[in-house]
Motif scaffolding. Sequence first.
Motif, PDB file in Angstrom:
ATOM      1  N   HIS A   2       3.778  -0.140   2.912  1.00 54.03           N
ATOM      2  CA  HIS A   2       2.840   0.444   1.970  1.00 54.03           C
ATOM      3  C   HIS A   2       1.422   0.276   2.480  1.00 54.03           C
ATOM      4  O   HIS A   2       1.114  -0.665   3.186  1.00 54.03           O
ATOM      5  N   ASP A   3       0.539   1.202   2.074  1.00 52.88           N
ATOM      6  CA  ASP A   3      -0.854   1.130   2.497  1.00 52.88           C
ATOM      7  C   ASP A   3      -1.531  -0.149   2.036  1.00 52.88           C
ATOM      8  O   ASP A   3      -2.328  -0.726   2.763  1.00 52.88           O
ATOM      9  N   ASP A   4      -1.197  -0.620   0.814  1.00 51.53           N
ATOM     10  CA  ASP A   4      -1.818  -1.851   0.333  1.00 51.53           C
ATOM     11  C   ASP A   4      -1.342  -3.058   1.135  1.00 51.53           C
ATOM     12  O   ASP A   4      -2.110  -3.972   1.405  1.00 51.53           O
ATOM     13  N   HIS A   5      -0.061  -3.059   1.574  1.00 51.62           N
ATOM     14  CA  HIS A   5       0.425  -4.140   2.428  1.00 51.62           C
ATOM     15  C   HIS A   5      -0.270  -4.091   3.780  1.00 51.62           C
ATOM     16  O   HIS A   5      -0.642  -5.126   4.340  1.00 51.62           O
ATOM     17  N   ALA A   6      -0.419  -2.889   4.315  1.00 50.03           N
ATOM     18  CA  ALA A   6      -1.073  -2.733   5.622  1.00 50.03           C
ATOM     19  C   ALA A   6      -2.499  -3.249   5.565  1.00 50.03           C
ATOM     20  O   ALA A   6      -2.940  -3.966   6.466  1.00 50.03           O
ATOM     21  N   ALA A   7      -3.218  -2.911   4.524  1.00 48.78           N
ATOM     22  CA  ALA A   7      -4.602  -3.370   4.391  1.00 48.78           C
ATOM     23  C   ALA A   7      -4.657  -4.879   4.241  1.00 48.78           C
ATOM     24  O   ALA A   7      -5.520  -5.539   4.833  1.00 48.78           O
ATOM     25  N   GLU A   8      -3.744  -5.436   3.471  1.00 46.08           N
ATOM     26  CA  GLU A   8      -3.726  -6.889   3.282  1.00 46.08           C
ATOM     27  C   GLU A   8      -3.372  -7.600   4.584  1.00 46.08           C
ATOM     28  O   GLU A   8      -3.989  -8.598   4.950  1.00 46.08           O
ATOM     29  N   LEU A   9      -2.397  -7.088   5.300  1.00 44.22           N
ATOM     30  CA  LEU A   9      -2.000  -7.696   6.570  1.00 44.22           C
ATOM     31  C   LEU A   9      -3.072  -7.544   7.642  1.00 44.22           C
ATOM     32  O   LEU A   9      -3.225  -8.406   8.496  1.00 44.22           O
TER      33      LEU A   9
END
Length: 186
Positions: A2-9
Amino acid sequence: MHDDHAAELEQYREYLGLLGRLQLDDMLAGKVDVSGVVQLTLLEAGQAGWDELAETNRVPWLRQIFANNLLDEIRKFRTQARDVDRELSIHQAMEQSASRVNEWLVASQSSPSNQAMRHERELRLAKALSCLPAAQREAIELHHLKGLPLEEIGKRLNRNKGAVAAFIYRGTTRLRELLSSSSEID
């Protein structure tokens, strides 16, 4: 992922790169693509249940994945059979490097030391280090985070001891500025 996971990672990219650079000896430093190992780790973490982990377990889990991927990359350059001692030691060294990063931060800044704040400080330091000129960054990493003496760093950077001390002084001064001003590195 997910985009939110990518940004967090993504916020862990510089941190993992720093830990990776601290693990490589001179022979491997020019061969192992640390940024590629970081990229692979972030992709794997996003696909392997990052959001299911408790907040306090995420960074150690991410370091574990990174250590495994770094070992795989190192193995490509080793001609002898698997070195089990080396494999065990890189996991321990990764944890020690994370501890040294944190100890240096605590020594240079006084702030509460619960796990979440510690991880945030580590991420901010890695990001701030990436903003420094390469020679300053490398001198600081080798001296403060790997514990090498100025003479040894001078040999590695092909500079005299005074130049290395100046790199460390200027780099540390700039780091303090960057870490005190959140807007420049965020």
